[in-house]
Design a protein around this motif. Structure first.
Motif, mmCIF file in Angstrom:
data_model
loop_
_atom_site.group_PDB
_atom_site.id
_atom_site.type_symbol
_atom_site.label_atom_id
_atom_site.label_comp_id
_atom_site.label_asym_id
_atom_site.label_seq_id
_atom_site.Cartn_x
_atom_site.Cartn_y
_atom_site.Cartn_z
ATOM 1 N N ALA A 40 -7.316 3.688 0.091
ATOM 2 C CA ALA A 40 -6.161 4.324 -0.066
ATOM 3 C C ALA A 40 -6.127 5.158 -1.506
ATOM 4 N N LEU A 43 0.950 -1.090 0.024
ATOM 5 C CA LEU A 43 0.084 0.003 -0.005
ATOM 6 C C LEU A 43 0.935 1.231 0.059
ATOM 7 N N PRO A 44 0.550 2.374 -0.607
ATOM 8 C CA PRO A 44 -0.702 2.406 -1.713
ATOM 9 C C PRO A 44 -0.897 2.006 -2.724
ATOM 10 N N ARG A 100 4.230 7.208 0.031
ATOM 11 C CA ARG A 100 4.294 6.292 1.064
ATOM 12 C C ARG A 100 5.432 6.973 2.123
ATOM 13 N N TRP A 142 0.138 7.425 2.242
ATOM 14 C CA TRP A 142 0.002 6.071 3.193
ATOM 15 C C TRP A 142 1.060 6.340 4.151
ATOM 16 N N ARG A 196 -1.746 5.400 9.139
ATOM 17 C CA ARG A 196 -2.496 4.091 8.397
ATOM 18 C C ARG A 196 -1.943 2.948 8.642
#
Ligand SMILES: NC(=O)c1ccc[n+]([C@@H]2O[C@H](COP(=O)([O-])OP(=O)(O)OC[C@H]3O[C@@H](n4cnc5c(N)ncnc54)[C@H](OP(=O)(O)O)[C@@H]3O)[C@@H](O)[C@H]2O)c1
Length: 378
Positions: free
Chosen positions: A149, A27-28, A300, A156, A320
């Protein structure tokens, strides 16, 4: 769109199984799995997206198949991407599938990603590849967090710390060196090389004098993340490692509204970028800082402490995910810092902030505990 064949759904489910539980790392970006199957039904390649900044599932599968990809069917859980974007670290997959001579592509989920959605299947179809979209619940089940997301205006953000069994992130004098073992520290270096920005609080910057650039053992030179310090009063020392290396790789210091101009000038003269992101009091508005980073293409972020910054970031709702190294050691000391500080607690004991989808792995003598922060305010 051509129709599906017997066995297609099972192959897609097998591709989904490769990617299950990988979103802690991706993620993301989405967790994605890919299988390559030749005309005789033999699996000739398999891959999944191993982490943000690493090759996509299709690239991994093509790499493992080599020349056997020619004429094969690719089963991919998400539509192959086609658009190369500025800042994107990996080349698009649809052209790679084409170049490898894949004859047929079966995918399950659409990519809602703005102008990119639908482009990969269209490109493949126009080049004569048979493209099938087939519903697969196992593939769809991979994506809820990624879909959330994708519509998140903030990066993230992963809060990472290493602590002892008695919950200390440093000793009573503030020393945090060697809290975790060698394997955990190597893992942190790797994590740093996979994010767009690394962030610390002003006290961590002052006490640890960190460099924050990844130093992985061997391998190619890593991509250097933006180094960010949250420093309300702009106390960062001009002689610090961060300040003195700012011309080599960028450093951004976020300060409050009342930061003295002379300190700002001294840091800027060294190549440090200073951004006033005023919040309440002398503080920094963390959601505004995250929005500023996102606007610069940061997707991120790794927050590497200390406890005051973690508490402020959790309270502000910008975290997150948590990445916690637990070392089988004890330090003691009432004054020794803990990973989530702050004057007020985040929650009551009966209603703690409970991480979701917790993953526990061994890292040498330490445990690595990772989980997602629920999306309601702490
Ligand atoms: N084991 C680990 O994983 C680990 C990781 C990192 C750090 N550490 C240790 O943790 C200790 C430091 O942690 P800490 O909790 O004392 O401090 P910290 O979180 O590193 O820094 C706190 C300071 O950051 C600034 N700050 C944080 N949030 C802010 C906000 N929203 N707005 C403005 N400024 C903000 C404030 O500085 P101003 O008051 O100047 O405005 C605050 O005093 C050190 O001993 C370090 O070695 C351990």
């Amino acid at each position: 769109m051509t129709s599906s064949l017997p066995g297609d759904r099972e192959r897609l489910a097998a591709a989904a199984a490769l990617a299950r539980g990988r979103d802690h790392d991706t993620l993301p970006n989405p967790p994605v799995g890919c299988l390559l199957v030749d005309a005789g039904g033999e699996v000739v390649g398999a891959g999944f997206h191993r982490g943000f900044g690493l090759p996509h599932a299709e690239a991994e599968a093509l790499e493992s198949a080599g020349p056997r990809a020619r004429g094969a069917t690719a089963f991919v859980t998400l539509e192959p991407c086609a658009v190369a974007r500025p800042g994107k670290r990996t080349p698009p997959c649809a052209p790679r599938l084409l170049a490898a001579g894949v004859a047929r592509v079966v995918y399950s989920c659409d990519d809602p990603d703005g102008d990119a959605g639908g482009e990969g299947p269209r490109l493949l179809r126009e080049a004569g590849v048979a493209v099938v979209r087939l519903a697969c619940p196992e593939a769809e089940a991979l994506l809820p967090r990624w879909r959330a997301a994708a519509s998140d205006p903030l990066p993230w953000t992963v809060a990472k710390w290493a602590m002892t069994l008695d919950g200390k992130i440093a000793d009573a004098r503030g020393g945090a060196r060697w809290i975790s073992g060698e394997e955990s520290r190597a893992r942190v270096q790797e994590a740093r090389s996979r994010v767009d920005a690394v962030m610390v609080g002003a006290r961590t910057a002052a006490l640890d004098d960190p460099d924050l650039r990844p130093r992985p053992a061997g391998g190619p030179a890593p991509r250097i993340p933006l180094r960010v310090v949250v420093d309300g009063s702009l106390r960062m020392h001009p002689g610090s490692r961060l300040a003195t290396t700012a011309r080599e790789s960028p450093v951004l210091v976020a300060c409050g509204g009342a930061a003295p101009g002379a300190r700002r000038a001294a840091l800027e003269a060294l190549g440090v970028e200073v951004a006033a992101v005023p919040g309440p009091g002398r503080g920094v508005d963390l959601p505004a800082l995250m929005a500023l980073l996102r606007a610069r293409g940061v997707r991120r972020v790794l927050i590497e402490g200390g406890g005051e910054l973690h508490a402020a970031a959790l309270r502000a709702g910008v975290v997150r995910q948590a990445m916690v190294f637990l070392a089988p050691t004890l330090l003691g000391g009432r004054g020794a810092p803990t990973p989530v500080g702050g004057a007020e607690g985040l929650r009551q004991a009966a209603d703690p902030l409970r991480l979701e989808e917790v993953r526990v792995t061994s890292c040498g003598p330490d445990l690595l505990i990772e989980g997602f922060v629920p999306r309601r305010a702490p």
